[in-house]
Design a protein around this motif. Structure first.
Motif, PDB file in Angstrom:
ATOM      1  N   GLU A   1       0.828  -1.211   0.000  1.00 19.12           N
ATOM      2  CA  GLU A   1       0.000   0.000   0.000  1.00 19.12           C
ATOM      3  C   GLU A   1       0.862   1.262   0.000  1.00 19.12           C
ATOM      4  N   SER A   2       1.957   1.245   0.725  1.00 24.81           N
ATOM      5  CA  SER A   2       2.829   2.416   0.778  1.00 24.81           C
ATOM      6  C   SER A   2       3.412   2.730  -0.592  1.00 24.81           C
ATOM      7  N   LEU A   3       3.760   1.695  -1.338  1.00 23.37           N
ATOM      8  CA  LEU A   3       4.298   1.890  -2.680  1.00 23.37           C
ATOM      9  C   LEU A   3       3.262   2.547  -3.585  1.00 23.37           C
ATOM     10  N   ALA A   4       2.015   2.134  -3.482  1.00 20.92           N
ATOM     11  CA  ALA A   4       0.949   2.722  -4.291  1.00 20.92           C
ATOM     12  C   ALA A   4       0.739   4.195  -3.927  1.00 20.92           C
ATOM     13  N   ILE A   5       0.824   4.523  -2.654  1.00 29.31           N
ATOM     14  CA  ILE A   5       0.650   5.914  -2.217  1.00 29.31           C
ATOM     15  C   ILE A   5       1.781   6.784  -2.739  1.00 29.31           C
ATOM     16  N   VAL A   6       3.005   6.311  -2.607  1.00 27.65           N
ATOM     17  CA  VAL A   6       4.151   7.078  -3.102  1.00 27.65           C
ATOM     18  C   VAL A   6       4.069   7.241  -4.616  1.00 27.65           C
ATOM     19  N   ALA A   7       3.658   6.198  -5.322  1.00 29.32           N
ATOM     20  CA  ALA A   7       3.509   6.293  -6.780  1.00 29.32           C
ATOM     21  C   ALA A   7       2.452   7.332  -7.150  1.00 29.32           C
ATOM     22  N   ALA A   8       1.351   7.360  -6.421  1.00 26.58           N
ATOM     23  CA  ALA A   8       0.316   8.356  -6.686  1.00 26.58           C
ATOM     24  C   ALA A   8       0.829   9.769  -6.412  1.00 26.58           C
ATOM     25  N   LEU A   9       1.630   9.926  -5.376  1.00 31.70           N
ATOM     26  CA  LEU A   9       2.196  11.240  -5.083  1.00 31.70           C
ATOM     27  C   LEU A   9       3.190  11.678  -6.158  1.00 31.70           C
ATOM     28  N   TYR A  10       3.903  10.720  -6.759  1.00 35.59           N
ATOM     29  CA  TYR A  10       4.788  11.057  -7.881  1.00 35.59           C
ATOM     30  C   TYR A  10       3.983  11.571  -9.070  1.00 35.59           C
ATOM     31  N   VAL A  11       2.833  10.974  -9.307  1.00 38.27           N
ATOM     32  CA  VAL A  11       1.970  11.438 -10.390  1.00 38.27           C
ATOM     33  C   VAL A  11       1.534  12.883 -10.115  1.00 38.27           C
TER      34      VAL A  11
END
Length: 132
Positions: free
Chosen positions: A55-65
């Motif tokens: 889940e943390s990886l998905a959140i960080v990826a969304a923040l990169y977007v």
């Protein structure tokens, strides 16, 4: 040490070497390292997917977007130019404070990695504009 440990050590050393040479995209290198561990049987498919499905990886990826969108649209250019201002060669600590204080304040609410991705291009532009 077991064979899996030696294979893992070899993959880590090769990965670090390839990252130091900086000829390939880091995401490609890291993906290749994980794929090498999977193909060699060091990790199984469950472990492979557990790292990707974090889940943390998905959140960080969304923040990169969001950071990329903010950079493309220039949404924060006005704010950062006012915060950073012009260079004052006689007061380098004041300049450092102008960069660090807002970053530290925002990092209380946003993960540090996307924050750096969002602020780094603006700070680099400020450095080029002011001759820093």
């Amino acid at each position: 040490m077991t064979v899996d440990a030696w294979v893992t050590l070899a993959v880590v050393v090769i990965t670090v070497g390839v990252l130091i040479v900086d000829r390939f995209d880091p995401a490609l290198v890291m993906g290749g390292a994980v794929l090498a561990l999977y193909v060699s049987g060091v990790i199984d498919s469950g472990q492979l997917l557990a790292g990707i499905a974090n889940e943390s990886l998905a959140i960080v990826a969304a923040l990169y977007v969001l950071a990329g969108a903010a950079d493309i649209t220039g949404a924060f250019d006005g704010v950062t130019s006012k915060l950073l201002g012009d260079a004052d060669r006689n007061r380098p600590r004041a300049e450092l404070l102008r960069v660090c204080a807002p970053s530290a304040g925002v990092s209380a609410f946003i993960a540090n990695t996307p924050l750096v991705a969002m602020l780094a291009p603006r700070v680099v532009r400020w450095c080029r504009r002011t001759g820093r």
